[in-house]
Motif scaffolding. Structure first.
Motif, PDB file in Angstrom:
ATOM      1  N   PHE A  92      -5.670   0.231  -5.424  1.00 13.81           N
ATOM      2  CA  PHE A  92      -6.931   0.252  -4.684  1.00 13.81           C
ATOM      3  C   PHE A  92      -7.813  -0.926  -5.079  1.00 13.81           C
ATOM      4  CE2 PHE A  92      -5.204   4.501  -4.863  1.00 13.81           C
ATOM      5  CZ  PHE A  92      -5.049   4.730  -3.501  1.00 13.81           C
ATOM      6  N   VAL A 127     -14.784  12.762  -6.105  1.00 19.87           N
ATOM      7  CA  VAL A 127     -14.178  11.434  -6.246  1.00 19.87           C
ATOM      8  C   VAL A 127     -13.227  11.084  -5.101  1.00 19.87           C
ATOM      9  CG1 VAL A 127     -14.492  11.374  -8.745  1.00 19.87           C
ATOM     10  CG2 VAL A 127     -12.287  12.035  -7.833  1.00 19.87           C
ATOM     11  N   TRP A 158      -4.111   9.778  -0.335  1.00 19.64           N
ATOM     12  CA  TRP A 158      -5.438   9.178  -0.303  1.00 19.64           C
ATOM     13  C   TRP A 158      -5.312   7.682   0.004  1.00 19.64           C
ATOM     14  CZ3 TRP A 158      -8.799   5.703  -2.797  1.00 19.64           C
ATOM     15  CH2 TRP A 158     -10.176   5.958  -2.631  1.00 19.64           C
ATOM     16  N   ILE A 171      -9.951  -2.271  -2.046  1.00 19.23           N
ATOM     17  CA  ILE A 171     -11.218  -1.591  -1.744  1.00 19.23           C
ATOM     18  C   ILE A 171     -12.104  -1.512  -2.984  1.00 19.23           C
ATOM     19  CG2 ILE A 171     -10.232  -0.239   0.157  1.00 19.23           C
ATOM     20  CD1 ILE A 171     -10.420   2.221  -1.758  1.00 19.23           C
ATOM     21  N   GLN A 172     -11.664  -2.177  -4.050  1.00 14.63           N
ATOM     22  CA  GLN A 172     -12.467  -2.296  -5.266  1.00 14.63           C
ATOM     23  C   GLN A 172     -12.977  -0.958  -5.794  1.00 14.63           C
ATOM     24  OE1 GLN A 172     -15.418  -5.372  -4.619  1.00 14.63           O
ATOM     25  NE2 GLN A 172     -13.847  -6.946  -4.434  1.00 14.63           N
ATOM     26  N   ALA A 173     -12.051   0.001  -5.918  1.00 18.05           N
ATOM     27  CA  ALA A 173     -12.413   1.288  -6.517  1.00 18.05           C
ATOM     28  C   ALA A 173     -12.399   1.107  -8.031  1.00 18.05           C
ATOM     29  CB  ALA A 173     -11.431   2.367  -6.081  1.00 18.05           C
ATOM     30  N   SER A 174     -13.594   1.013  -8.596  1.00 22.15           N
ATOM     31  CA  SER A 174     -13.740   0.650 -10.013  1.00 22.15           C
ATOM     32  C   SER A 174     -13.314   1.744 -10.973  1.00 22.15           C
ATOM     33  CB  SER A 174     -15.202   0.333 -10.334  1.00 22.15           C
ATOM     34  OG  SER A 174     -15.629  -0.759  -9.586  1.00 22.15           O
ATOM     35  N   ILE A 175     -12.621   1.363 -12.024  1.00 23.12           N
ATOM     36  CA  ILE A 175     -12.335   2.274 -13.131  1.00 23.12           C
ATOM     37  C   ILE A 175     -13.619   2.418 -13.952  1.00 23.12           C
ATOM     38  CG2 ILE A 175     -10.995   2.571 -15.251  1.00 23.12           C
ATOM     39  CD1 ILE A 175      -8.740   1.003 -13.899  1.00 23.12           C
ATOM     40  N   PRO A 176     -14.091   3.646 -14.152  1.00 23.55           N
ATOM     41  CA  PRO A 176     -15.332   3.814 -14.924  1.00 23.55           C
ATOM     42  C   PRO A 176     -15.157   3.336 -16.375  1.00 23.55           C
ATOM     43  CG  PRO A 176     -14.786   5.828 -13.709  1.00 23.55           C
ATOM     44  CD  PRO A 176     -13.585   4.933 -13.635  1.00 23.55           C
ATOM     45  N   ALA A 217     -20.006   1.699 -11.643  1.00 18.61           N
ATOM     46  CA  ALA A 217     -19.339   2.872 -12.201  1.00 18.61           C
ATOM     47  C   ALA A 217     -20.265   3.550 -13.191  1.00 18.61           C
ATOM     48  CB  ALA A 217     -18.052   2.461 -12.882  1.00 18.61           C
ATOM     49  N   ARG A 256     -14.296   5.645   2.823  1.00 18.32           N
ATOM     50  CA  ARG A 256     -15.427   4.700   2.834  1.00 18.32           C
ATOM     51  C   ARG A 256     -15.983   4.421   4.215  1.00 18.32           C
ATOM     52  NH1 ARG A 256     -14.731   0.212  -1.771  1.00 18.32           N
ATOM     53  NH2 ARG A 256     -14.223   1.659  -3.436  1.00 18.32           N
ATOM     54  N   ARG A 308     -10.946  10.473 -13.035  1.00 20.50           N
ATOM     55  CA  ARG A 308     -11.746  10.050 -11.880  1.00 20.50           C
ATOM     56  C   ARG A 308     -10.999   9.111 -10.939  1.00 20.50           C
ATOM     57  NH1 ARG A 308     -17.278   8.810 -15.117  1.00 20.50           N
ATOM     58  NH2 ARG A 308     -15.737   8.272 -16.702  1.00 20.50           N
ATOM     59  N   ASN A 309      -9.675   9.202 -10.927  1.00 21.92           N
ATOM     60  CA  ASN A 309      -8.898   8.409  -9.970  1.00 21.92           C
ATOM     61  C   ASN A 309      -9.003   9.070  -8.593  1.00 21.92           C
ATOM     62  OD1 ASN A 309      -6.873   7.250  -8.364  1.00 21.92           O
ATOM     63  ND2 ASN A 309      -5.647   6.768 -10.166  1.00 21.92           N
ATOM     64  N   PRO A 310      -9.626   8.385  -7.635  1.00 27.28           N
ATOM     65  CA  PRO A 310      -9.843   9.053  -6.346  1.00 27.28           C
ATOM     66  C   PRO A 310      -8.536   9.418  -5.632  1.00 27.28           C
ATOM     67  CG  PRO A 310     -10.435   6.721  -6.214  1.00 27.28           C
ATOM     68  CD  PRO A 310     -10.195   7.026  -7.656  1.00 27.28           C
ATOM     69  N   SER A 311      -7.461   8.738  -5.934  1.00 21.61           N
ATOM     70  CA  SER A 311      -6.209   9.067  -5.254  1.00 21.61           C
ATOM     71  C   SER A 311      -5.519  10.271  -5.886  1.00 21.61           C
ATOM     72  CB  SER A 311      -5.268   7.865  -5.253  1.00 21.61           C
ATOM     73  OG  SER A 311      -4.637   7.726  -6.499  1.00 21.61           O
ATOM     74  N   SER A 350      -5.858  15.173  -2.878  1.00 19.36           N
ATOM     75  CA  SER A 350      -6.871  14.133  -2.671  1.00 19.36           C
ATOM     76  C   SER A 350      -6.791  13.570  -1.252  1.00 19.36           C
ATOM     77  CB  SER A 350      -6.693  13.016  -3.699  1.00 19.36           C
ATOM     78  OG  SER A 350      -5.374  12.504  -3.641  1.00 19.36           O
TER      79      SER A 350
END
Lengths: 363, 363
Positions: free
Chosen positions: A277, B256, B146, A280-285, B362, B151, A244-247, B216
């Protein structure tokens, strides 16, 4: 082995940008590493800098200083850094050109191909040395589509996935292979990144330089070929990024296309946001949801391996206990205690089926 | 609009291999389709063959027969077929060469680049026509990583995913855009396949011809640019393959990396195995587990849309009721009853956050 090599970095101490150099110092079967060239850390031993183990790999501040040490023949200079966007830092160009003038071939895993920089290409031609850009995609004629042949592979396949990029998946995979060897198993590794290739991987491909349509087939082909040629007891697959890494979401390919029945999941508890990231605080689940997600793809998480960067001993122990309670599976510290226990665990498991690939009941 | 075009097929009736041709007959803003050339189905109307709607697109058995009909200027001949491995069928080469000799440019979405076939390339140069290979990857300098800019996009994004490849995702996405327009919304579509580009898509990229590392970023960039330039009320994203298709797992990127908060899920109940892998019985997982998996990536499935191929009316109704009971969401038949209801549903939802991308809690 391809030959002797030096590694060019610009700040060997940086965990993230010098990742390739670290992998090479940790061990490679493709090259004999003679030195690291790094203007920021001259006079040290690269192994000691990395993890306190002296490896007889001195750090020189310049190529000239290294060559003055009369090191004997050097075949390759490897670009040992990863940069934002994979761009070749022009500050390194004089060193690269100097290496070429000394008859040294260049190896690079950057996105920007060094062979496409006219001055470098021309100089290499003049001095008859190679420019090896590992990330240059293979021609399509050499790529494979997925066929389903993965079903012929009968040994267990273990994907080493992680909850983020750049937290030690490759290193843990290598430790697993070594531990399996020590326990008398024929273990093989499928590399999926450029560092894996540099470390001497025979089976694999550079995941992120592959056209998306061929990723599933290249994973399958590497595993099938490895299985047919080496008849291994177990195959470990180096993961990339995280599911789930958006990048760059990645990982399901190893399970659904590569038919991995098992996963070893690398996690860094001190990391709250995906690397790069944080702003932008993209949280690791959560780790728990990651194990569930892996299960949905058809694989069982055997163990969690911890990257303890930023944790003291007490915190490490606390996380270990917490995750073991929460997940009901072993939580291992690969660099501190090794991974023997995971190999023992693996030995007790028989060749389970992967529900998606092996046509069992769909999840 | 780029110009007038004809579509070359070899069996227009084949749902799978003539998918590109079907998309073009269904509608394109890039070309005005004047005819289909297909030796197997001459004399028919392509629209009538497709779904019973006359579209004034005659089918000719040869290019010569078409040209004899004095059709006026034709700018492009589009290869309207998909082949195993994306190979250009050499049986089509005489027609392609004849088109070039008549000053017609060639458009192809095959893996094999027509511009790399020497005789075709040379002939095109002689006759000053273009060979447009849509799947040829863009140079890296034009690709995007990405960044998190997704956002900034505040409108709802709906990914049209499916439980297999080749079951109508793109068609459903187009119907959704049309229905939204009719309800007064500014709806935009992100194309992700070559047919989407051929149909006139302005925002998007060819997913499977992109180096994996840039997928991405390309998804994000297309959405961000679309949002900034058109200020849409809603963006629909064309999905590819399916999340657990072993021959190319795909879909998580749209959620994602593209930040889709919603999914419309296309499903073909009569299909038990992934297309092309019936022989090895690679099972399509249950619809329910697919909805759960999508939820784990952070998106809510708004509705299921059914491809009713192979089902009679009674069976269709049975599945509709069964899935609605099981999932608690609407199950819609896009080709039979339209997708207005999904647009109504979407209007009632406010701009929900995507937990992964928007930094909510998350999963």
């Amino acid at each position: 082995m391809d030959g002797t090599a030096i590694v060019l970095t610009n700040g060997f101490g940086d965990q993230s940008s010098a990742k390739t150099a670290h992998g090479l110092v940790r061990g490679t079967d493709r090259y004999r590493i003679k030195a690291v060239i790094d203007p920021l850390n001259p006079g040290k031993d690269a192994g000691e800098m990395l993890d306190g183990k002296h490896r007889d790999i001195p750090v020189f501040d310049t190529l000239a200083a290294f060559l003055e040490s009369k090191p004997g023949k050097v075949d390759f200079a490897i670009i040992g850094i990863a940069t934002k966007g994979g761009v070749f830092p022009r500050a390194m160009q004089p060193t690269v050109e100097s290496a070429i003038r000394h008859g040294i071939s260049i190896v690079s895993g950057l996105h920007e191909y060094l062979g496409d920089i006219p001055e470098i290409a021309q100089l290499a031609q003049e001095h008859r040395v190679q420019i090896i850009d590992i990330r240059r995609p293979k021609p399509k004629s050499q790529l494979h589509f997925w066929t389903g042949d993965i079903r012929k592979v009968t040994c267990p396949r273990v994907a080493v996935l992680g909850t983020d990029c750049n937290l030690g998946k490759r290193t843990t995979a290598r430790l697993l292979v070594q531990a399996a060897h020590q326990q008398g198993l024929n273990a093989q590794m499928i590399y999926t990144g450029q560092t894996g290739w540099m470390q001497g991987g025979k089976y694999g491909f550079v995941f992120d330089a592959t056209y998306n349509d061929f990723v599933s087939g290249e994973v399958e082909h590497a595993i099938v070929r490895c299985f047919e040629e080496t008849q291994p007891d177990v195959i470990f697959i180096e993961g990339q990024s995280s599911l789930r890494n958006p990048s760059g979401p990645c990982g399901s390919e190893f399970i659904v296309s590569g038919g991995a029945q098992y996963v070893v999941l690398q996690h860094a508890p001190a990391r709250r946001y995906f690397q790069g990231f944080e702003e932008i605080q993209a949280s690791i689940p959560s780790l728990k949801s990651e194990v569930t997600l892996i299960r949905m793809y058809g694989a069982q998480t055997l163990a969690v391996t911890l990257n303890t960067t930023g944790l003291d001993k007490r915190e490490t122990l606390r996380y270990k206990v917490q995750f073991e309670d929460e997940l009901g599976i072993p939580v291992v510290l690969p660099l501190q205690e090794g991974v023997d226990s995971i190999i023992h665990q693996l030995k007790t498991l028989s060749g389970q089926k992967n529900p998606v690939v092996d046509g069992g009941s769909a999840v």
